[in-house]
Design a protein around this motif. Structure first.
Motif, PDB file in Angstrom:
ATOM      1  N   UNK A  75       6.072   4.781  -3.998  1.00  0.00           N
ATOM      2  CA  UNK A  75       5.126   5.517  -4.827  1.00  0.00           C
ATOM      3  C   UNK A  75       3.914   5.823  -3.966  1.00  0.00           C
ATOM      4  N   UNK A  76       3.407   7.034  -4.062  1.00  0.00           N
ATOM      5  CA  UNK A  76       2.253   7.457  -3.273  1.00  0.00           C
ATOM      6  C   UNK A  76       1.203   8.070  -4.187  1.00  0.00           C
ATOM      7  N   UNK A  77      -0.044   7.678  -3.999  1.00  0.00           N
ATOM      8  CA  UNK A  77      -1.137   8.317  -4.740  1.00  0.00           C
ATOM      9  C   UNK A  77      -1.253   9.759  -4.262  1.00  0.00           C
ATOM     10  N   UNK A  78      -1.376  10.685  -5.163  1.00  0.00           N
ATOM     11  CA  UNK A  78      -1.519  12.079  -4.736  1.00  0.00           C
ATOM     12  C   UNK A  78      -2.793  12.258  -3.914  1.00  0.00           C
ATOM     13  N   UNK A  79      -3.790  11.409  -4.153  1.00  0.00           N
ATOM     14  CA  UNK A  79      -5.034  11.502  -3.381  1.00  0.00           C
ATOM     15  C   UNK A  79      -4.850  11.038  -1.945  1.00  0.00           C
ATOM     16  N   UNK A  80      -3.740  10.374  -1.640  1.00  0.00           N
ATOM     17  CA  UNK A  80      -3.445   9.926  -0.276  1.00  0.00           C
ATOM     18  C   UNK A  80      -2.502  10.898   0.437  1.00  0.00           C
ATOM     19  N   UNK A  81      -2.155  11.996  -0.225  1.00  0.00           N
ATOM     20  CA  UNK A  81      -1.208  12.971   0.332  1.00  0.00           C
ATOM     21  C   UNK A  81      -1.887  14.323   0.506  1.00  0.00           C
ATOM     22  N   UNK A 109       0.835  -1.200   0.000  1.00  0.00           N
ATOM     23  CA  UNK A 109       0.000   0.000   0.000  1.00  0.00           C
ATOM     24  C   UNK A 109       0.868   1.247   0.000  1.00  0.00           C
ATOM     25  N   UNK A 110       0.344   2.301  -0.528  1.00  0.00           N
ATOM     26  CA  UNK A 110       1.130   3.524  -0.603  1.00  0.00           C
ATOM     27  C   UNK A 110       1.257   4.182   0.772  1.00  0.00           C
ATOM     28  N   UNK A 111       0.179   4.189   1.555  1.00  0.00           N
ATOM     29  CA  UNK A 111       0.207   4.748   2.906  1.00  0.00           C
ATOM     30  C   UNK A 111      -0.613   3.840   3.812  1.00  0.00           C
ATOM     31  N   UNK A 112      -0.504   4.080   5.090  1.00  0.00           N
ATOM     32  CA  UNK A 112      -1.275   3.294   6.054  1.00  0.00           C
ATOM     33  C   UNK A 112      -2.778   3.530   5.889  1.00  0.00           C
ATOM     34  N   UNK A 122       3.147  17.894  -3.108  1.00  0.00           N
ATOM     35  CA  UNK A 122       2.497  17.158  -2.032  1.00  0.00           C
ATOM     36  C   UNK A 122       3.497  16.839  -0.933  1.00  0.00           C
ATOM     37  N   UNK A 123       2.973  16.578   0.248  1.00  0.00           N
ATOM     38  CA  UNK A 123       3.811  16.180   1.368  1.00  0.00           C
ATOM     39  C   UNK A 123       3.682  14.671   1.561  1.00  0.00           C
ATOM     40  N   UNK A 124       4.811  13.998   1.620  1.00  0.00           N
ATOM     41  CA  UNK A 124       4.795  12.569   1.880  1.00  0.00           C
ATOM     42  C   UNK A 124       4.257  12.333   3.284  1.00  0.00           C
TER      43      UNK A 124
END
Length: 167
Positions: free
Chosen positions: A31-37, A1-4, A158-160
């Protein structure tokens, strides 16, 4: 998953679904979805620190002119400005106008590595043409791909959520 907190609707976070925009965090190697940041207030992305062996680089256009006139660098201020613009682009997968998931992530990664190692190359256009191999995968001529890359301005930084890095 990109984030928790990623809702798990994405089966391949490294690829994403068509239309997903993903950003790369070099500190987390994710890799992180911008929608998760969250959007950041930063004006440019965080960059890796330059290597200790990297030659001295100008910090302003005036310094680039002075260093060129003093023969301390071979590139001119226009090359330096272009290099600064490109080296501070986010590493992003998925770009409007390109067939998903193709994007400029490979060339931007190469630019960042070159910048950290050696700084601005003597001939930025030549460097770009030698390293834009992704263009054939996008279905564009190298010059067309470079025009798109040079004209790209990311809408947001975006911020990680993992480390706080600006991506």
């Amino acid at each position: 998953m990109c984030t928790e907190t990623c809702d798990g609707q994405y089966t391949l976070p490294a690829l994403g679904a068509e239309g997903d925009i993903l950003r790369w965090c070099f500190r987390c190697n994710k890799w992180l979805h911008t929608t998760c940041c969250e959007r950041s207030n930063a004006v440019e992305v965080s960059l890796p620190l330059p290597r200790d062996t990297r030659p001295l680089q100008p910090q302003t256009v005036e310094e680039a002119v002075q260093m060129r006139c003093g023969n301390r660098v071979q590139y001119g201020p226009f090359d330096w400005l272009l290099w600064q613009q490109l080296s501070t682009l986010p590493i992003q997968r998925g770009m409007p106008g390109l067939n998903y998931p193709l994007s400029f992530e490979l060339i931007v990664s190469k630019i960042r590595e070159e910048d950290a190692q050696n700084g601005c190359p003597n001939d930025v256009q030549e460097y770009l043409l030698e390293n834009i191999g992704v263009a054939k995968d996008i279905g564009l001529m190298p010059q067309e791909a470079l025009a798109l890359l040079q004209g790209w301005k990311p809408e947001d930084i975006y911020e990680c959520p993992r480390c706080g890095n600006d991506i």
